[in-house]
Structures are given as structure tokens and as C-alpha cells.
Design a protein around this motif. Structure first.
Motif, PDB file in Angstrom:
ATOM      1  N   TYR A   1      25.734 -26.960 -19.247  1.00  0.00           N
ATOM      2  CA  TYR A   1      25.536 -25.864 -18.303  1.00  0.00           C
ATOM      3  C   TYR A   1      26.507 -24.742 -18.590  1.00  0.00           C
ATOM      4  CZ  TYR A   1      25.131 -23.187 -14.072  1.00  0.00           C
ATOM      5  OH  TYR A   1      24.925 -22.175 -13.191  1.00  0.00           O
TER       6      TYR A   1
ATOM      7  N   ALA B   1      38.336 -27.958  -3.816  1.00  0.00           N
ATOM      8  CA  ALA B   1      38.165 -27.426  -5.172  1.00  0.00           C
ATOM      9  C   ALA B   1      38.461 -25.933  -5.214  1.00  0.00           C
ATOM     10  CB  ALA B   1      36.742 -27.683  -5.652  1.00  0.00           C
ATOM     11  N   ASP B   2      38.713 -25.358  -4.048  1.00  0.00           N
ATOM     12  CA  ASP B   2      39.083 -23.952  -3.973  1.00  0.00           C
ATOM     13  C   ASP B   2      37.979 -23.046  -4.503  1.00  0.00           C
ATOM     14  OD1 ASP B   2      41.707 -21.834  -5.272  1.00  0.00           O
ATOM     15  OD2 ASP B   2      40.759 -21.892  -3.303  1.00  0.00           O
ATOM     16  N   ILE B   3      36.763 -23.249  -4.051  1.00  0.00           N
ATOM     17  CA  ILE B   3      35.676 -22.410  -4.544  1.00  0.00           C
ATOM     18  C   ILE B   3      34.944 -21.640  -3.452  1.00  0.00           C
ATOM     19  CG2 ILE B   3      35.228 -23.623  -6.701  1.00  0.00           C
ATOM     20  CD1 ILE B   3      33.302 -25.369  -5.406  1.00  0.00           C
TER      21      ILE B   3
ATOM     22  N   THR C   1      29.622 -18.911 -12.679  1.00  0.00           N
ATOM     23  CA  THR C   1      28.423 -18.203 -12.219  1.00  0.00           C
ATOM     24  C   THR C   1      27.893 -18.764 -10.912  1.00  0.00           C
ATOM     25  OG1 THR C   1      27.050 -19.740 -13.463  1.00  0.00           O
ATOM     26  CG2 THR C   1      27.665 -17.690 -14.553  1.00  0.00           C
TER      27      THR C   1
ATOM     28  N   ARG D   1      25.404 -29.352  -3.518  1.00  0.00           N
ATOM     29  CA  ARG D   1      26.840 -29.489  -3.707  1.00  0.00           C
ATOM     30  C   ARG D   1      27.187 -29.630  -5.185  1.00  0.00           C
ATOM     31  NH1 ARG D   1      30.435 -33.497  -4.255  1.00  0.00           N
ATOM     32  NH2 ARG D   1      28.768 -35.037  -4.228  1.00  0.00           N
ATOM     33  N   GLU D   2      26.492 -30.523  -5.892  1.00  0.00           N
ATOM     34  CA  GLU D   2      26.795 -30.741  -7.306  1.00  0.00           C
ATOM     35  C   GLU D   2      26.608 -29.468  -8.108  1.00  0.00           C
ATOM     36  OE1 GLU D   2      25.008 -35.220  -7.140  1.00  0.00           O
ATOM     37  OE2 GLU D   2      24.338 -33.891  -8.756  1.00  0.00           O
ATOM     38  N   ASP D   3      25.475 -28.808  -7.879  1.00  0.00           N
ATOM     39  CA  ASP D   3      25.195 -27.629  -8.672  1.00  0.00           C
ATOM     40  C   ASP D   3      26.154 -26.497  -8.348  1.00  0.00           C
ATOM     41  OD1 ASP D   3      21.549 -27.895  -8.997  1.00  0.00           O
ATOM     42  OD2 ASP D   3      23.213 -29.033  -9.842  1.00  0.00           O
TER      43      ASP D   3
ATOM     44  N   ARG E   1      40.257 -26.037 -10.429  1.00  0.00           N
ATOM     45  CA  ARG E   1      40.390 -24.793 -11.179  1.00  0.00           C
ATOM     46  C   ARG E   1      41.291 -24.935 -12.381  1.00  0.00           C
ATOM     47  NH1 ARG E   1      37.432 -20.212  -9.463  1.00  0.00           N
ATOM     48  NH2 ARG E   1      36.988 -20.534  -7.290  1.00  0.00           N
TER      49      ARG E   1
ATOM     50  N   GLN F   1      29.242 -26.825  -7.480  1.00  0.00           N
ATOM     51  CA  GLN F   1      30.500 -27.124  -8.169  1.00  0.00           C
ATOM     52  C   GLN F   1      30.390 -26.826  -9.659  1.00  0.00           C
ATOM     53  OE1 GLN F   1      31.547 -30.583  -5.002  1.00  0.00           O
ATOM     54  NE2 GLN F   1      31.505 -31.131  -7.131  1.00  0.00           N
ATOM     55  N   THR F   2      29.287 -27.251 -10.264  1.00  0.00           N
ATOM     56  CA  THR F   2      29.114 -26.991 -11.695  1.00  0.00           C
ATOM     57  C   THR F   2      29.050 -25.498 -11.972  1.00  0.00           C
ATOM     58  OG1 THR F   2      27.759 -28.982 -11.703  1.00  0.00           O
ATOM     59  CG2 THR F   2      27.784 -27.673 -13.704  1.00  0.00           C
ATOM     60  N   ALA F   3      28.290 -24.787 -11.144  1.00  0.00           N
ATOM     61  CA  ALA F   3      28.156 -23.355 -11.364  1.00  0.00           C
ATOM     62  C   ALA F   3      29.503 -22.655 -11.196  1.00  0.00           C
ATOM     63  CB  ALA F   3      27.125 -22.776 -10.411  1.00  0.00           C
ATOM     64  N   SER F   4      30.297 -23.089 -10.225  1.00  0.00           N
ATOM     65  CA  SER F   4      31.610 -22.459 -10.041  1.00  0.00           C
ATOM     66  C   SER F   4      32.487 -22.697 -11.252  1.00  0.00           C
ATOM     67  CB  SER F   4      32.299 -23.036  -8.804  1.00  0.00           C
ATOM     68  OG  SER F   4      31.509 -22.836  -7.672  1.00  0.00           O
ATOM     69  N   LEU F   5      32.356 -23.880 -11.805  1.00  0.00           N
ATOM     70  CA  LEU F   5      33.132 -24.210 -12.987  1.00  0.00           C
ATOM     71  C   LEU F   5      32.782 -23.284 -14.141  1.00  0.00           C
ATOM     72  CD1 LEU F   5      35.180 -26.273 -13.754  1.00  0.00           C
ATOM     73  CD2 LEU F   5      33.372 -27.824 -14.399  1.00  0.00           C
ATOM     74  N   ALA F   6      31.479 -22.959 -14.232  1.00  0.00           N
ATOM     75  CA  ALA F   6      31.032 -22.105 -15.330  1.00  0.00           C
ATOM     76  C   ALA F   6      31.272 -20.640 -15.033  1.00  0.00           C
ATOM     77  CB  ALA F   6      29.549 -22.337 -15.594  1.00  0.00           C
TER      78      ALA F   6
ATOM     79  N   LEU G   1      38.182 -32.928  -7.782  1.00  0.00           N
ATOM     80  CA  LEU G   1      38.029 -31.846  -6.816  1.00  0.00           C
ATOM     81  C   LEU G   1      39.358 -31.202  -6.471  1.00  0.00           C
ATOM     82  CD1 LEU G   1      35.321 -32.593  -4.196  1.00  0.00           C
ATOM     83  CD2 LEU G   1      35.427 -30.830  -5.913  1.00  0.00           C
TER      84      LEU G   1
ATOM     85  N   LYS H   1      34.127 -17.997  -3.563  1.00  0.00           N
ATOM     86  CA  LYS H   1      35.465 -17.433  -3.479  1.00  0.00           C
ATOM     87  C   LYS H   1      35.581 -16.026  -4.029  1.00  0.00           C
ATOM     88  CE  LYS H   1      40.138 -18.328  -3.885  1.00  0.00           C
ATOM     89  NZ  LYS H   1      41.238 -19.109  -4.141  1.00  0.00           N
ATOM     90  N   GLU H   2      34.902 -15.774  -5.158  1.00  0.00           N
ATOM     91  CA  GLU H   2      35.147 -14.474  -5.799  1.00  0.00           C
ATOM     92  C   GLU H   2      34.354 -13.326  -5.224  1.00  0.00           C
ATOM     93  OE1 GLU H   2      36.541 -17.510  -8.410  1.00  0.00           O
ATOM     94  OE2 GLU H   2      34.490 -17.183  -7.710  1.00  0.00           O
TER      95      GLU H   2
END
Lengths: 410, 339, 312
Positions: free
Chosen positions: C162, A106-108, A88, A77-79, B85, A81-86, B81, A300-301
């Protein structure tokens, strides 16, 4: 000296350009579609993941799926979220239903209603990933529920209700042998009993916690009695301890989940019995363990070719033969409704018992606020079991903690 | 042999080769640019030192300055959360976060000042034991004796072990049934302790583990310092009739100070920010064992309150910074280290 | 060029405070603090006992891990305190090496760590020289900055690191992780090396420069050879930091075939059930190279950590 410098610099610049730009130029036009799948599984389930991916890749030369194992669900879960933020994130996830809550907030991830014919799946499996009227995951397995497992060598039949449980348990508890063991540290083991006392963690709106209720107090009292009055469970036991005691034959009964069926079958063979968690004598209700399961989720993408490829893989796994393969290898109940009626399940006493329990279970809430409930319940439940708080105080404390946690989520 | 094939080895060597190349190339370009700009254009007499520190500076800018900047910016947002975005950035959010740090619970029930207090207690207890324990062991070892090398080697074990393994090993020993502490307690006829569920004992468990981990470092430093104190001082003092304790207070302690001060400052900083020990020992995730860093980690990753935890981190950092500056000023340690 | 290497502050003359003219009482405690000659056998015995106890406490948890790694798989949790269990077996070691990717993890760790240590030493050696020999603008803030980097909780920087690494395409590559490791140990390394350089008198370089050598030549030919002990320490420190790191590796390595041992060992811990035997066996095997390296160079470490601060 200066000339050397200049030459070296030019050389370096050239190398840099070459190594960075060249690979891009030599990419073949018709590349297979590449997807990354993160999974939370380990041990045999992971092996099954790997075999699925290998089989699929071999059969579909134009698609390559890369499997990445994540240590546990929290890391996944953490990763994610972090990856979505970046920007990738992996395209697909193989994970548990309660991740839908945070990911939707978080809409991901994207809903799957339009991508699949979801009617082929078991209703309760779909209910567990439903939020805001949409379905957010494609079920793979159904269950993940707690049930009563017992060692036939020590107790011939499962007790039908909690009075019988206490009576039988007391007979069997002596020295370092216990009548019953379970993981006393996680509230996941508390909620079935709460259901048995007709309680729920959420009000009807599904987001307001209802932890400070007479039902919760009754449940906590019941657990307390199990330990201090009837004394059929060990003074302290976490998952590992309970698991070890049962496997060593030092515990007649254990409350554990369907993921452990495989190992217990290996350890006890035919001596393993499966039954519903005993009915609560005080209310006449069957305890309601949470059911969920394992699901595919899509970032999402993901769209276009990748989306098509992902759909193919998900259909591959949701197909009847793969579902039955999973039943055989992992002893997990399938999410495909058709597969549930297969003789493989109905004829196997273990699986039948598991299915029997699942029927009286209730889908695990997947909203974001559920986390607050878990976190609120955990320390208080431990306090009651440590005899350091009364059930009334604990229930009140749970409610306050959950409420302030929900406030903080905003 | 798993996946370690010749192919994998070749590929990784290739990657490392690529990395070395990449770094050298990058560094060279950097150096040349500085040389040209500073040396030629500005004719600065500081061209060479800047060239020397340039690669490190660039690396630190990426690894440290950019992330800190990012976190500072995040502290002025309401990212969580729900606002993942497109969080809102602004002074209002920053003030709001700052206010929440001090007035709202960090996780479920713990508020800022109790957690800060606990962190200070944690740091104080640990560093005190580190220094005292290290001092005692160093004094004992600071004499010709048989087996000295062996003792030193064994006592240094906790420092040499990878910290994660050591912490997990200790965590296993705090297990109620099977950990050796409880087994021994029961053997002595005492009651076993619920290390994992009782708030006080859990905190004690974390302290015990960290003390075990930290004494070797202090011992080694102090021993090094002791060994460089000339014997003449002690001989002179003995002639003058000073007792052992007086010698310790007037000779040993002052002469150790240039060594001890940076060690203590470092020790305090590392203990204050120690993440592994309180996080991993605290298996049941008791809030009462959380110190500042673990609380803010949980707020960020388990509760996803990114904006809030960034503000929290700023506050925590500010506290440490003030402490370091004050301590260094007061103890005059600046001379020995920075000149 | 200004010289920054100053003579060390004169050591305070140690004078015992007023002793008083009373009878000299040599209490047991005060006698204890006096070191060296004339220790009574009883005192020596006490000292040895104390040290033995300390050594036992230091080593015992490691022995426990060893014993878990030797236990047969179905009896991992037990109340026996024996170090070598009765039916000791090497099964866990076999499993970890043959069935799990242990060797791969070790290989990954070795390559990354060695690369890190080399790059780290280079970065620190050059940087520290600049801080030691010049008073350039930004020097003091730079030093303070280096100190403050130690104060930042690394866990907080995970997300931005990251994101930056993803944008620079450094994820899942030895490159990214090695660079990150080298840079993260730079502050401490510069501090140590600078302290050491400060003790090398500037006259050496000055006389060489009078003879026509350039600044950098004096660096390579004179300073570096003289600083070998300090360089070894920095190398060791970088090595240990990179070898034992978990947080950065977790951020930057996502593919299982790139895992270092710190990540790999966690794959032995399942969601609910930790494979304790395998975990312990892997731990023991990982400890061996690290500890050998560490103990072999511990002599240097002891003197090194006090370099530049103490001058007898």
C-alpha cells in the motif's frame, strides 16, 4: 532494427512525459476544496450519509466531499491506520467512539475542543470520546445502546425485573419459541448485566482491567442460569439467529441495539415495544448498557482550507434540523442536547423508551486497553454459555488474558 | 443498473488504454536501456535474456522485493500503535521481537510452538487427504467409462469456485441451527455439533472445508500423470504375474513421482500459508484454530503489533523455506523441475 | 550459446518386485487397482457409485448457495434442505443487478482481469524463454527466488504494498491493480512455461538461425505458435488469480465505483446483518462465467499442469 528501436523508445518516452506531466499543468487555479470522508455505515444509514453529502456539495460549490464506504468498523480502522502510515489518510471519518483509543495512541487524529462549541452536545456523548483530557470526536448520534425490545402480541408488558423475566420467559418458552433471545457470542451483550451487578471492566484509573471480580462471577452465573436453569434462551444463537427468531415471531423478547429499531418497526409495526433491560432482582440495580454513538473524527494533518471546510460540514450535520432528520429516518437519538427535548422524541413511545434506557447507560470506555477487555471476555463468556467452564474459572481466565494483552500493547 | 453508465465504461476503457500505454512505454525504455548498456557498453552475450526477463524482474522487485525488504526492516523495530509515527529501529528491537515470537503469546494465550505444531498438523492432515483422495479419484477415473467427462467436470467444481465464496458457503453450513451438517446429524438421531464454538470441531470444520477445496487439484494432476504412463508397463507386469497392489507400488507410484513431487511441495506450501480457510471459518475468532499466517495477520492488524508480526513472518517464512529445500533435495525432484 | 534443453532422464524400467512363485492370489482389493478391461459389472457399479458420491459432495455446497439465493427474503435461514424452495423467487437477483452496483463490479473485474491476463502472458512468455534457453548468471538463484515467492504469506505484504503504491500514485486506478496482478502470477506462469519450452528441442531454432533468422524471430515464429496450449493455460491461470483476488484489490482500490466483485460482494454484508439472499445471488452470478471458462479449458489444464515434467 536498431533505428526502429530508438524511434520507438523516444516515442514512448515522450508519451510518458506527456501523460504524466500534462494534467498538472492544466489544473485550474480556483479548485474546490476536496475532502474525503470514510464512513462505517451501511444500509439506510449509508443512504442518509449519501444524501447529506449530496445536499452539502450542492449548497457549497467550493467544497466537494467524497464519501467512501468501508465494509465494517474493523476495515475502517485498519485501512485508516495503513493510510496514515503511507501519508494519505482521508480527512474525515464517520465512525464509532472506540476507535478514538487506537487512533490517539497512534497519534493520527486531532482533538476537536478548539474547533467547536461542544457544550451543545449531550454530556454522555462527549464523555465517550474523551481521552487524556481532550475530546477527539464530534458527536453525530448518541446511543448505540442495547435495550429490551418485545413483541406485544406475545407479551403485553415488559417485565420489570429479572425474576419476572425468568417467570414470564418460562411461560413463553416451548418448542421452538423462546422467551428471550440475544447475541450470545459478543461480550457487548454481557456488559449491561455486569453493570446491573454493580461491576465494571476497569478500575477507577480507567486502564486496569477488573474482570476477575465477584460481580463478574455473579454476572456469568446469571447468564448461565438463564440458559440452563430457567432455559428461556436458545442453546446457541448469534446475532443473525436472534434477529431472525424475533422477526419471525418465535421470540417474545430480544435484547438488541438502537440500530435495529428501524427494521423491527417495519417488521412488527405497532406490536413493537421498547423498555429498559429488566432490573437485576438480586441487586436492585438497572443494567447499564454501554452508550456511545457515531462521531466525526479528523485526521491529524488536516489544516487550513480543508479544516475550515470540514468544520462546515460537521456543523451542517450537527445542526438541529439534520439531527431531527436523523431521528426520523434512522430512529437514532441525537447528540445535540436541544434536539433531545423535541416532541418528535418525547411523543414517540419507541424513541422515548430508547431514551429512557440510555439514561441509565454508561459511556463505553474508549481507551486502547478496552480492546484487551473485549478480547478477554469473549471466549470465556462463550465457554460459560457452552457450559464448559465455571464462572469462577472463566473470570480468572478473562483477567489473565486481558493483562497479557495489555502488556503486549507496549 | 446502478452506476454502470456509458460514461463509466468510457472512462475505464480510457484508463485501461492508459495503463497499456504506460506499461509498454515503461517496458520499452527499460529494454532500450538494457540493450544499450549491456549490449553496447559491455557487449555481453547475455543481453537478450536479460532484456527478456527485465520487465518481469522490475515488477517483481517492486511487488515482492521491496515489500519483503520493508518487512525485514520492520522486524527490527518496535512499531505498534504506541510507537506508530516514529518507531525505533535497531538490532536490539530485532532481537527483542525475535525473543517475543518464541516466548510470548502471539495473540492472547497461544504461544509460538503450539501454533507451529497446529500448523504442521493442519498441513499434514490436509495434504494427506488431498493426495489420498485425489489418488483414489484419479485411479477410478483412469479407465474408459461412460460419463467420465461428466464426473470429472462435477468433481472439479470446488476448484473452479472462487475460494472466498466456497469458504463462506461452508461456513454457513457449519451453523448450529441451519447448516446442513447439523440438520443431517439430527436427522440421523445424533447430536448436533457446535462447530463454531468448540475448539476441536472448529479446527475439524476448517480441515473439512480445505480438504473439499483441495482434492480436485490433486486429482487433476494425478490423472494427468496417470494418463501418460504407457500401458505397456502394466501389460508387462501382468504377464509377469504382479498383483494390482504391486503394480501400483512399483509402476504407478514411481512413474508418478516427477508429477507428484512438485504437486506435493506446492500443496504443502499453499496449505501451510492458507489464509482464507482458517480465517473465515473461524467465525468466533477462536485462538485454537489459528495457524501461523492467521495468527500473524491478527497480530498485525487487530493488535497492531507491526514490528512483532514482521519478525513472526520472517520466522514462518524461514520454516517453509527450510522444508522446501530439504524436501526437494531428499526426493530428488530437482531434476525434473529445474533442468 | 549453450543449450539448456536436455533430454529427459531415462525412465526407470518398471520391474515388479519378486513376485514369488506361490499361487497368484487375486484379492478383491488388488483386482480393484488393475485398470481397464475385464472389470466386472459389479466393480463398475461400485466405481460409478463412488464417483456419484464424490460428485455430489463436490457440488452440494454450491447447490445450497443456489437455494439461499432463491429464497424469499424473510426466510433466509431455515432448516429445510430443499434445493429449490417452495416459494422460490428471483428477487435477490433482481435486487443485486438493478439496485446494487453488481454490473459495475463485474465490468471492473473484467477489464482489470483481461488486462492482467494479457500483460501476464507477455511477461511470462518472454521471461520463461530466457530461463529456458540461456544459462545466464543468476539463473538458478532466479528460479529459486520464483519458487520462494510462493511461500510468502501475502497478507504480510499488505502494508508495504500500500505504501509503495500510494507513493507511486497507483492507488484507485486500474493501472496499479492490473500491474500488481500480472506481476503476482508471473512466478508460477514462468515455471509452467519454462517447463513447456524445455520440451521443445533446440534444433528447430538452430536450423532457423542457420537460415539467417535472429533469435527473437525464432521466438515469435517458431516457439510461440508451438506453445499455444501452455500459453492458454497461463492466460487462464492469470485470469483466475486476478478474478478471484480479494487482498490486493482491497489494498489498492478505495473508491466504491472502482470495486471489483470481490470487494463489491462484501458491501452486501452489513455490520451485523448479512444480506444473505443478495450475497448468494451475487455469488452464483459470479461463479457462472468463471466456471464456464474453467470447465471449457479444463482439458488443457489437465495436460498443461503435467507439462515438462512427464514425457511418455
Amino acid at each position: 532494427m536498431k533505428k526502429m528501436f530508438a524511434i520507438l523508445a523516444l516515442l514512448a518516452l515522450a508519451t510518458l512525459l506527456v501523460t504524466q506531466c500534462a494534467p498538472a499543468a492544466t489544473e485550474a487555479p480556483a479548485e474546490p476544496v476536496k475532502l474525503v470522508l470514510w464512513t462505517k455505515e451501511g444500509e439506510d444509514a449509508l443512504e442518509w450519509n449519501e444524501s447529506l453529502v449530496d445536499e452539502f456539495n450542492a449548497a457549497h460549490p467550493d467544497i466537494t466531499i467524497e464519501l467512501v464506504k468501508k465494509e465494517n468498523v474493523e476495515v475502517l480502522r485498519e485501512d485508516f491506520q495503513t493510510a496514515s502510515l503511507a501519508g494519505t489518510p482521508p480527512e474525515m471519518l464517520w465512525t464509532v467512539n472506540d476507535h478514538a483509543g487506537p487512533f490517539v495512541a497512534a497519534d493520527i487524529i486531532q482533538p476537536v475542543d478548539d474547533l467547536f462549541d461542544l457544550s451543545v452536545f449531550v454530556d454522555s456523548a462527549l464523555a465517550a470520546v474523551e481521552l487524556e483530557g481532550k475530546t477527539w470526536g464530534v458527536p453525530v448520534s448518541n446511543g448505540n445502546h442495547l435495550m429490551l425490545l418485545f413483541n406485544k402480541q406475545m407479551i403485553a408488558e415488559a417485565p420489570a425485573d429479572t425474576d419476572a423475566l425468568f417467570a414470564k420467559g418460562q411461560e413463553l418458552t416451548s418448542g421452538d419459541t423462546y422467551g428471550l433471545v440475544w447475541n450470545q457470542t459478543e461480550p457487548f451483550w454481557l456488559v449491561p448485566w455486569l453493570g446491573g451487578f454493580k461491576g465494571k471492566v476497569f478500575a477507577d484509573d480507567g486502564v486496569t482491567p477488573t474482570l476477575d471480580t465477584p460481580e463478574m462471577v455473579a454476572t456469568l452465573q446469571f447468564l448461565h442460569d438463564m440458559k440452563y436453569d430457567a432455559a428461556i434462551i436458545p442453546p446457541e444463537s448469534d446475532y443473525d439467529a436472534a434477529d431472525t427468531l424475533f422477526k419471525e415471531g418465535k421470540a417474545a423478547m430480544i435484547i438488541n441495539g438502537d440500530w435495529s429499531l428501524g427494521t423491527y418497526q417495519e417488521a412488527l409495526g405497532d406490536d413493537l415495544g421498547v423498555a429498559r433491560i429488566p432490573m437485576v432482582s438480586a441487586t436492585g440495580e438497572w443494567p447499564k448498557p454501554y452508550t456511545s454513538g457515531v462521531y466525526f473524527m479528523l485526521a491529524k494533518e488536516v489544516s487550513g482550507d480543508k479544516l475550515e471546510a470540514a468544520k462546515e460540514f460537521m456543523q451542517f450535520v450537527a445542526g438541529k434540523d439534520k439531527q431531527l432528520e436523523m431521528v426520523e429516518l434512522l430512529s437514532r437519538l441525537p447528540a445535540l442536547a436541544e434536539a433531545l427535548d423535541d416532541p418528535m422524541i418525547t411523543d414517540d413511545p419507541i424513541l422515548k423508551g430508547s431514551a429512557d434506557q440510555m439514561v441509565v447507560g454508561t459511556p463505553m470506555p474508549t481507551v486502547l486497553e478496552m480492546r484487551c477487555n473485549w478480547d478477554g471476555m469473549k471466549p470465556e463468556m462463550q465457554a460459560v454459555l457452552a457450559d464448559s467452564k465455571s464462572p469462577e474459572d472463566a473470570a480468572a481466565a478473562m483477567q489473565t488474558a486481558a493483562e497479557s494483552c495489555i502488556e503486549a500493547l507496549e | 443498473m446502478g452506476a454502470l453508465t456509458g460514461e463509466v465504461i468510457a472512462r475505464s476503457l480510457g484508463q485501461i488504454g492508459g495503463m497499456v500505454f504506460f506499461t509498454l512505454a515503461g517496458a520499452l525504455i527499460l529494454e532500450v536501456s538494457i540493450y544499450l548498456i549491456l549490449g553496447r557498453v559491455f557487449s555481453s552475450k547475455y543481453t537478450l535474456p536479460y532484456m527478456l526477463i527485465a520487465p518481469a524482474a522490475v515488477g517483481l522487485a517492486l511487488l515482492v522485493v521491496y515489500p519483503i525488504g520493508y518487512e525485514v526492516r520492520l522486524a527490527f523495530s518496535n512499531m505498534s500503535l504506541r510507537h506508530f509515527r516514529d518507531p525505533t529501529f535497531g538490532l536490539a528491537q530485532g532481537i527483542d521481537n525475535l525473543r517475543s515470537v518464541f516466548t510470548k503469546p502471539v495473540l492472547k494465550q497461544a504461544m509460538f510452538f503450539p501454533v507451529l505444531g497446529r500448523t504442521i498438523l493442519w498441513t499434514g492432515v490436509n495434504v494427506a487427504f488431498h493426495v489420498i483422495g485425489g489418488m483414489i479419484l484419479a485411479l477410478l477415473l483412469n479407465r474408459p467409462m461412460r460419463g467420465r467427462g461428466l464426473y470429472r467436470t462435477l468433481i472439479v467444481f470446488p476448484w473452479a469456485i472462487p475460494q472466498v465464496i466456497a469458504v463462506l458457503a461452508w461456513r454457513g453450513e457449519f451453523h448450529f441451527e441451519y447448516g446442513f451438517l447439523n440438520v443431517m446429524l439430527r436427522g440421523l438421531g445424533l447430536e448436533a455439533v457446535q462447530w463454531m464454538t468448540d475448539p476441536f470441531w472448529n479446527f475439524a470444520a476448517a480441515c473439512i472445508t480445505n480438504i473439499w477445496l483441495g482434492i480436485p487439484f490433486m486429482m487433476v494432476i494425478i490423472l494427468g500423470g496417470l494418463q501418460s504412463i504407457s500401458r505397456e508397463f502394466y501389460e508387462a507386469a501382468e504377464i509377469d504375474g504382479a498383483s494390482g497392489w504391486q503394480q501400483f507400488r512399483s509402476i504407478t507410484l514411481p512413474l508418478l513421482q516427477p508429477v507428484l513431487t512438485p504437486a506435493i511441495v506446492l500443496g504443502v506450501i499453499w496449505t501451510f500459508n492458507n489464509f482464507n480457510v482458517p480465517y473465515l471459518i473461524n467465525r468466533m475468532e477462536l485462538e485454537t484454530t489459528d495457524i501461523l499466517v492467521t495468527a500473524l495477520f491478527r497480530a498485525a492488524f487487530e493488535y497492531n503489533r507491526y514490528g512483532f508480526s514482521a519478525a513472526f513472518a520472517m520466522v514462518s517464512f524461514a520454516i517453509l523455506f527450510v522444508f522446501a529445500v530439504v524436501y526437494i533435495r531428499v526426493s530428488g525432484g530437482l531434476q525434473g523441475v529445474y533442468e | 550459446m549453450s543449450i539448456t534443453a536436455k533430454p529427459k532422464p531415462v525412465r526407470k524400467e518398471a520391474r515388479p518386485s519378486a513376485v514369488g512363485s506361490g499361487p497368484r492370489r487375486r484379492s478383491a482389493v488388488s483386482r480393484f487397482f488393475r485398470s481397464g478391461r475385464g472389470d466386472s459389472p459389479f466393480k463398475r457399479l461400485l466405481i460409478h457409485l463412488a464417483l456419484i458420491l464424490a460428485s455430489l459432495i463436490a457440488v452440494y455446497p454450491v447447490l445450497r448457495v443456489l437455494s439461499v439465493s432463491l429464497r424469499p427474503g424473510d426466510r433466509l435461514l431455515s432448516t429445510s434442505l430443499a434445493i429449490i424452495p417452495e416459494d422460490a423467487t428471483m428477487e435477490a437477483y433482481r435486487t443485486v443487478i438493478v439496485e446494487k452496483d453488481f454490473l459495475l463490479w463485474i465490468w471492473n473485474s473484467i477489464t482489470i482481469t483481461v488486462a492482467t491476463a494479457v500483460v501476464g502472458v507477455i511477461l511470462a512468455a518472454t521471461g520463461a524463454y530466457a530461463f529456458s534457453r540461456w544459462k545466464f548468471p543468476g539463473r538458478v538463484p532466479g528460479l529459486i527466488f520464483l519458487l520462494t515467492t510462493q511461500m510468502i504469506p501475502a497478507a504480510m505484504l499488505m502494508v508495504p504494498i500500500y505504501i509503495l503504491a500510494a507513493r507511486l500514485n497507483l492507488i484507485n486506478s486500474y493501472r496499479g491493480l492490473a500491474i500488481a496482478y500480472s506481476v503476482s502470477s508471473v512466478p508460477f506462469s514462468i515455471w509452467i512455461l519454462k517447463g513447456y519450452y524445455d520440451t521443445i528441442p533446440i534444433d528447430l531454432e538452430e536450423s532457423a538461425m542457420i537460415d539467417g533468422a535472429s533469435r527473437m524471430t525464432t521466438f515469435y515464429r517458431i516457439i510461440l505458435p508451438l506453445s499455444t496450449p501452455a500459453l492458454a493455460i497461463v492466460f487462464l491461470f492469470n485470469f483466475m488469480t486476478a478474478w478471484n483476488d480479494y487482498l490486493l484489490a482491497r489494498i489498492m482500490l478505495q473508491k466504491t465505483e472502482m470495486f471489483t466483485w470481490t470487494l463489491g460482494i462484501w458491501t452486501l454484508a452489513g455490520q451485523f446483518r448479512v444480506e444473505w439472499g443478495n450475497f448468494a445471488a451475487a455469488s452464483i452470478m459470479v461463479m457462472i462465467p468463471v466456471m464456464t471458462l474453467f470447465l471449457y479449458s479444463s482439458k488443457w489444464l489437465i495436460s498443461g499442469l503435467t507439462l515438462g515434467a512427464v514425457k511418455g
